[in-house]
Enzyme design. Structure first.
Site, PDB file in Angstrom:
ATOM      1  N   LYS A  35      -2.472  14.204  31.970  1.00 56.49           N
ATOM      2  CA  LYS A  35      -2.282  14.944  33.385  1.00 56.49           C
ATOM      3  C   LYS A  35      -2.876  14.288  34.451  1.00 56.49           C
ATOM      4  O   LYS A  35      -3.616  13.082  34.438  1.00 56.49           O
ATOM      5  CB  LYS A  35      -3.010  16.377  33.266  1.00 56.49           C
ATOM      6  CG  LYS A  35      -2.421  17.256  32.010  1.00 56.49           C
ATOM      7  CD  LYS A  35      -3.133  18.671  31.847  1.00 56.49           C
ATOM      8  CE  LYS A  35      -2.554  19.445  30.921  1.00 56.49           C
ATOM      9  NZ  LYS A  35      -3.026  20.817  30.960  1.00 56.49           N
TER      10      LYS A  35
ATOM     11  N   TYR B 136       6.305  24.530  31.257  1.00 58.21           N
ATOM     12  CA  TYR B 136       5.491  25.494  31.283  1.00 58.21           C
ATOM     13  C   TYR B 136       6.000  27.167  31.238  1.00 58.21           C
ATOM     14  O   TYR B 136       5.304  27.970  31.219  1.00 58.21           O
ATOM     15  CB  TYR B 136       4.409  25.425  32.007  1.00 58.21           C
ATOM     16  CG  TYR B 136       3.078  24.451  31.825  1.00 58.21           C
ATOM     17  CD1 TYR B 136       2.680  24.306  30.405  1.00 58.21           C
ATOM     18  CD2 TYR B 136       3.034  23.195  32.265  1.00 58.21           C
ATOM     19  CE1 TYR B 136       1.562  23.539  30.040  1.00 58.21           C
ATOM     20  CE2 TYR B 136       2.100  22.277  31.941  1.00 58.21           C
ATOM     21  CZ  TYR B 136       1.092  22.505  30.670  1.00 58.21           C
ATOM     22  OH  TYR B 136       0.578  21.600  30.333  1.00 58.21           O
TER      23      TYR B 136
ATOM     24  N   ASN C  21      -7.566  19.745  33.116  1.00 57.40           N
ATOM     25  CA  ASN C  21      -8.129  19.423  31.729  1.00 57.40           C
ATOM     26  C   ASN C  21      -7.664  18.124  31.012  1.00 57.40           C
ATOM     27  O   ASN C  21      -7.617  18.019  29.629  1.00 57.40           O
ATOM     28  CB  ASN C  21      -8.160  20.594  30.801  1.00 57.40           C
ATOM     29  CG  ASN C  21      -6.884  21.116  30.615  1.00 57.40           C
ATOM     30  OD1 ASN C  21      -5.880  20.667  30.936  1.00 57.40           O
ATOM     31  ND2 ASN C  21      -6.780  22.001  29.867  1.00 57.40           N
TER      32      ASN C  21
ATOM     33  N   HIS D  83      -2.253  17.462  27.715  1.00 61.46           N
ATOM     34  CA  HIS D  83      -1.861  18.397  27.022  1.00 61.46           C
ATOM     35  C   HIS D  83      -1.054  18.011  25.859  1.00 61.46           C
ATOM     36  O   HIS D  83      -0.978  16.805  25.725  1.00 61.46           O
ATOM     37  CB  HIS D  83      -0.175  18.860  27.751  1.00 61.46           C
ATOM     38  CG  HIS D  83       0.716  19.626  27.281  1.00 61.46           C
ATOM     39  ND1 HIS D  83       0.715  20.837  26.997  1.00 61.46           N
ATOM     40  CD2 HIS D  83       1.752  19.124  26.271  1.00 61.46           C
ATOM     41  CE1 HIS D  83       1.699  21.493  26.190  1.00 61.46           C
ATOM     42  NE2 HIS D  83       2.348  20.091  25.532  1.00 61.46           N
TER      43      HIS D  83
ATOM     44  N   GLU E  81       9.431  20.171  22.965  1.00 61.23           N
ATOM     45  CA  GLU E  81       8.825  19.327  24.231  1.00 61.23           C
ATOM     46  C   GLU E  81       9.201  17.958  24.096  1.00 61.23           C
ATOM     47  O   GLU E  81       9.356  17.193  25.158  1.00 61.23           O
ATOM     48  CB  GLU E  81       7.423  19.450  23.946  1.00 61.23           C
ATOM     49  CG  GLU E  81       6.853  20.832  24.298  1.00 61.23           C
ATOM     50  CD  GLU E  81       5.410  21.147  24.105  1.00 61.23           C
ATOM     51  OE1 GLU E  81       4.932  22.177  24.490  1.00 61.23           O
ATOM     52  OE2 GLU E  81       4.699  19.989  23.713  1.00 61.23           O
TER      53      GLU E  81
HETATM   54  P1  IDP Z   1      -3.518  24.184  25.822  1.00 62.49           P
HETATM   55  O1  IDP Z   1      -3.309  23.159  27.004  1.00 62.49           O
HETATM   56  O2  IDP Z   1      -4.884  23.708  25.291  1.00 62.49           O
HETATM   57  O3  IDP Z   1      -2.588  24.197  24.708  1.00 62.49           O
HETATM   58  P2  IDP Z   1      -2.614  26.599  26.996  1.00 62.49           P
HETATM   59  O4  IDP Z   1      -3.372  28.233  26.544  1.00 62.49           O
HETATM   60  O5  IDP Z   1      -1.284  26.359  26.296  1.00 62.49           O
HETATM   61  O6  IDP Z   1      -3.742  25.619  26.469  1.00 62.49           O
HETATM   62  O7  IDP Z   1      -2.645  26.744  28.528  1.00 62.49           O
HETATM   63  C1  IDP Z   1      -1.780  25.480  29.092  1.00 62.49           C
HETATM   64  C2  IDP Z   1      -2.707  25.042  30.239  1.00 62.49           C
HETATM   65  O8  IDP Z   1      -2.732  26.009  31.321  1.00 62.49           O
HETATM   66  C3  IDP Z   1      -4.169  24.385  29.914  1.00 62.49           C
HETATM   67  O9  IDP Z   1      -4.054  23.357  29.670  1.00 62.49           O
HETATM   68  C4  IDP Z   1      -4.637  24.541  31.265  1.00 62.49           C
HETATM   69  O10 IDP Z   1      -4.241  23.514  32.088  1.00 62.49           O
HETATM   70  C5  IDP Z   1      -4.003  26.117  31.931  1.00 62.49           C
HETATM   71  N1  IDP Z   1      -4.856  27.264  31.614  1.00 62.49           N
HETATM   72  C6  IDP Z   1      -4.856  27.863  30.424  1.00 62.49           C
HETATM   73  N2  IDP Z   1      -5.760  29.090  30.707  1.00 62.49           N
HETATM   74  C7  IDP Z   1      -6.055  28.860  31.940  1.00 62.49           C
HETATM   75  C8  IDP Z   1      -6.959  29.475  32.792  1.00 62.49           C
HETATM   76  O11 IDP Z   1      -7.409  30.759  32.331  1.00 62.49           O
HETATM   77  N3  IDP Z   1      -7.195  29.252  33.979  1.00 62.49           N
HETATM   78  C9  IDP Z   1      -6.504  28.333  34.609  1.00 62.49           C
HETATM   79  N4  IDP Z   1      -5.804  27.683  33.928  1.00 62.49           N
HETATM   80  C10 IDP Z   1      -5.619  27.795  32.513  1.00 62.49           C
HETATM   81 MG    MG Z   2      -0.725  24.946  24.952  1.00 64.09          MG
END
Ligand code: IDP
Ligand code: MG
Length: 137
Positions: free
Chosen positions: A9, A49, A112, A115, A126
């Protein structure tokens, strides 16, 4: 053999840790079958997304994903989907296990670092979203 989609990212690209993250994959049995550095459009990020469209963080997530270039890769290996998720660590870096990519390179749940596809079915969707067959080998 499985294939999965990885995205380094914008936060991690800006930090200059593309090589360090790709090394985590190669050092743990995931071959890089394709890779490219891309500036996503808002349309790309919203479509990628789309599953999160109803979530309160959707707009922030899209803003973040278009804030700078990303590195998108197809990783291949045994149990590639789960192995990549293990190497990534928990979505919230504060909860990510020591030694995982998110624990080592990410600041917070918004930025974070990586992905990774969450299932074999989504991995295929994807990968097809970002790569043509001739780009994968
Ligand atoms: P993942 O990336 O670990 O699969 P997902 O639940 O699929 O997590 O969420 C996609 C992305 O959305 C996350 O990587 C993060 O960047 C963002 N995200 C998920 N939950 C939150 C939240 O509670 N607050 C802000 N951003 C979030
Ligand atoms: Mg995810």
């Amino acid at each position: 053999m499985e294939q999965t989609l990885s995205i380094i990212k914008p936060d991690a690209v800006a930090k200059g840790v593309i090589g360090k993250i790709l090394d985590r994959f190669e050092s743990n049995g995931l071959r890089i079958a394709a890779t490219k550095k891309v500036q996503l459009s808002r349309q790309d990020a919203e479509a990628f997304y789309a599953v999160h469209k109803a979530r309160p963080f959707f707009n922030d997530l899209v803003d973040f994903m278009v804030s700078g270039p990303v590195v998108i890769s197809v990783l291949e290996g045994e149990n590639a989907v789960l192995k990549n998720r293990d190497l990534m660590g928990a979505t919230n870096p504060k909860e990510a296990a020591a030694g995982t990519i998110r624990a080592d390179f990410a600041e917070n749940i918004d930025a974070n670092a990586v992905h990774g596809s969450d299932s074999l079915e989504n991995a295929a969707i994807e990968i097809a979203f970002f790569f043509s067959g001739r780009e994968i080998s």
